[in-house]
Design an enzyme around this catalytic site. Structure first.
Site, mmCIF file in Angstrom:
data_model
loop_
_atom_site.group_PDB
_atom_site.id
_atom_site.type_symbol
_atom_site.label_atom_id
_atom_site.label_comp_id
_atom_site.label_asym_id
_atom_site.label_seq_id
_atom_site.Cartn_x
_atom_site.Cartn_y
_atom_site.Cartn_z
ATOM 1 N N TYR A 1 0.832 -1.212 0.000
ATOM 2 C CA TYR A 1 0.000 0.000 0.000
ATOM 3 C C TYR A 1 0.865 1.260 0.000
ATOM 4 O O TYR A 1 0.702 2.141 -0.846
ATOM 5 C CB TYR A 1 -0.942 -0.025 1.214
ATOM 6 C CG TYR A 1 -1.829 1.187 1.352
ATOM 7 C CD1 TYR A 1 -3.008 1.306 0.628
ATOM 8 C CD2 TYR A 1 -1.482 2.231 2.221
ATOM 9 C CE1 TYR A 1 -3.815 2.429 0.754
ATOM 10 C CE2 TYR A 1 -2.294 3.355 2.357
ATOM 11 C CZ TYR A 1 -3.461 3.444 1.619
ATOM 12 O OH TYR A 1 -4.250 4.555 1.756
ATOM 13 N N LYS B 1 1.595 3.955 -3.142
ATOM 14 C CA LYS B 1 1.313 5.379 -2.927
ATOM 15 C C LYS B 1 2.575 6.215 -3.186
ATOM 16 O O LYS B 1 2.512 7.265 -3.824
ATOM 17 C CB LYS B 1 0.811 5.617 -1.496
ATOM 18 C CG LYS B 1 -0.541 4.986 -1.192
ATOM 19 C CD LYS B 1 -1.651 5.705 -1.912
ATOM 20 C CE LYS B 1 -3.029 5.220 -1.484
ATOM 21 N NZ LYS B 1 -4.080 5.722 -2.381
HETATM 22 P P1 NDP Z 1 -13.388 6.243 -1.113
HETATM 23 O O1 NDP Z 1 -13.092 4.794 -1.027
HETATM 24 O O2 NDP Z 1 -14.502 6.774 -0.285
HETATM 25 O O3 NDP Z 1 -13.679 6.669 -2.633
HETATM 26 C C1 NDP Z 1 -12.894 6.191 -3.654
HETATM 27 C C2 NDP Z 1 -13.183 6.884 -4.969
HETATM 28 O O4 NDP Z 1 -12.449 6.209 -6.000
HETATM 29 C C3 NDP Z 1 -14.645 6.849 -5.379
HETATM 30 O O5 NDP Z 1 -14.980 8.025 -6.062
HETATM 31 C C4 NDP Z 1 -14.700 5.653 -6.325
HETATM 32 O O6 NDP Z 1 -15.695 5.725 -7.316
HETATM 33 C C5 NDP Z 1 -13.345 5.726 -6.991
HETATM 34 N N1 NDP Z 1 -12.952 4.396 -7.455
HETATM 35 C C6 NDP Z 1 -12.655 3.314 -6.703
HETATM 36 N N2 NDP Z 1 -12.396 2.249 -7.482
HETATM 37 C C7 NDP Z 1 -12.532 2.668 -8.770
HETATM 38 C C8 NDP Z 1 -12.416 2.034 -10.043
HETATM 39 N N3 NDP Z 1 -12.096 0.752 -10.160
HETATM 40 N N4 NDP Z 1 -12.634 2.766 -11.135
HETATM 41 C C9 NDP Z 1 -12.973 4.058 -11.046
HETATM 42 N N5 NDP Z 1 -13.106 4.726 -9.872
HETATM 43 C C10 NDP Z 1 -12.891 4.031 -8.757
HETATM 44 O O7 NDP Z 1 -12.045 7.069 -0.850
HETATM 45 P P2 NDP Z 1 -11.517 7.787 0.484
HETATM 46 O O8 NDP Z 1 -12.016 9.171 0.480
HETATM 47 O O9 NDP Z 1 -11.719 6.916 1.650
HETATM 48 O O10 NDP Z 1 -9.932 7.788 0.197
HETATM 49 C C11 NDP Z 1 -9.386 8.647 -0.771
HETATM 50 C C12 NDP Z 1 -7.892 8.377 -0.906
HETATM 51 O O11 NDP Z 1 -7.238 8.555 0.353
HETATM 52 C C13 NDP Z 1 -7.544 6.969 -1.360
HETATM 53 O O12 NDP Z 1 -6.510 7.039 -2.287
HETATM 54 C C14 NDP Z 1 -7.059 6.300 -0.076
HETATM 55 O O13 NDP Z 1 -6.117 5.284 -0.353
HETATM 56 C C15 NDP Z 1 -6.405 7.451 0.625
HETATM 57 N N6 NDP Z 1 -6.275 7.312 2.076
HETATM 58 C C16 NDP Z 1 -7.228 6.700 2.832
HETATM 59 C C17 NDP Z 1 -7.085 6.585 4.196
HETATM 60 C C18 NDP Z 1 -8.175 5.983 5.011
HETATM 61 O O14 NDP Z 1 -8.061 5.994 6.263
HETATM 62 N N7 NDP Z 1 -9.227 5.473 4.438
HETATM 63 C C19 NDP Z 1 -5.905 7.079 4.885
HETATM 64 C C20 NDP Z 1 -4.988 7.755 4.027
HETATM 65 C C21 NDP Z 1 -5.178 7.848 2.676
HETATM 66 P P3 NDP Z 1 -17.096 4.903 -7.186
HETATM 67 O O15 NDP Z 1 -17.946 5.723 -6.260
HETATM 68 O O16 NDP Z 1 -17.602 4.836 -8.563
HETATM 69 O O17 NDP Z 1 -16.757 3.566 -6.593
#
Ligand code: NDP
Length: 239
Positions: free
Chosen positions: A143, A147
């Protein structure tokens, strides 16, 4: 003057340039908040959501949004969607648990990098990437490695301005269940006074910091905002 006041002035200047932006991941937890924050600041004359599906919004505030539905597996075919934006925001991401290792790399690396490339080719000068605390291209953890790799590869594209955000555990009342996050939330939520600046952060803070930071003019082309930096920016810019 306070930072909040300075931002008001910068906001006014920025608005006069009729800039446009796109958001990747606007349906996600952070993306939704970012969209809300950008609409609230009203600094763009055009906001385009680029995603794999069309989103529906009820509020009138969302009626002027433009949506481009793309197939991320054939992103080259959708180069036009990435053309003509001044600023790009990326809040895209998935998890290994959802789609496996390969799927995770495709989304969090391939889709993100390709989008950044197309945006750069399309004239975008400012790119904001939501990455993660601990991102490191030399990490032994997949992961964090992925990143870190995508962070570095986007830096090499040479945007005039590139901001990397490295939030800790995102504090959010997520609809889908993610047990690890739930436990983390309970834990960090309970001790938020102690840990919030280094380990975890509310998604609204990340979103608002991304919006505020767009207005600033840092000295370096590339800047990395660690969890504490994001929190500080959020607080000083006025929550
Ligand atoms: P979410 O999981 O809530 O949202 C993810 C977004 O990516 C959605 O808009 C989704 O679209 C899109 N997406 C996912 N898979 C695909 C795909 N196969 N094709 C096209 N679009 C896709 O994201 P978060 O807000 O939780 O996280 C945002 C970022 O922050 C991520 O990169 C995550 O790794 C990072 N992060 C998260 C942490 C955490 O604690 N969760 C901590 C630090 C960083 P759709 O609605 O269509 O599925």
């Amino acid at each position: 003057t306070s930072m909040a006041e300075d931002l008001k002035t910068l906001e006014g200047n920025f608005r006069q340039h009729n800039k446009s932006c796109f958001i990747l991941g606007a349906s996600g937890e952070t993306g939704q908040e970012l969209l809300r924050a950008l609409l609230g600041r009203n600094i763009f004359s055009k906001i385009t959501l680029i995603g794999r599906r069309r989103l529906t919004f009820e509020d009138k505030a969302y009626e002027n949004l433009i949506q481009e539905v793309v197939d991320f597996e054939k992103l080259e075919d959708y180069a036009a969607a990435f053309q003509g934006h001044d600023v790009g925001y990326c809040c895209l991401g998935t998890t290994k648990a959802k789609v496996g290792t390969e799927g995770f790399i495709r989304v969090d690396h391939d889709y993100v990098l390709k989008s950044a490339e197309l945006a750069k080719a399309g004239g975008c000068t400012q790119f904001h990437l939501e990455s993660s605390r601990g991102a490191d291209k030399n990490s032994n953890f997949l992961y964090l490695k992925v990143k870190g790799q995508v962070e570095a590869e986007i830096e090499a594209l040479g945007f005039d301005r590139y901001a990397i955000y490295r939030p800790g555990v995102l504090l959010v009342d997520r609809q889908e269940s993610r047990p690890v996050e739930w436990v983390a939330r309970k834990f960090f939520g309970a001790f938020s006074a102690v840990f919030s600046t280094s380990m975890s952060i509310p998604i609204q803070a990340v979103a608002k910091a991304m919006a505020s930071n767009t207005l600033l003019r840092p000295e370096q082309k590339t800047e990395i905002l660690e969890n504490t930096d994001i929190t500080n920016l959020w607080k000083s810019a006025g929550k």
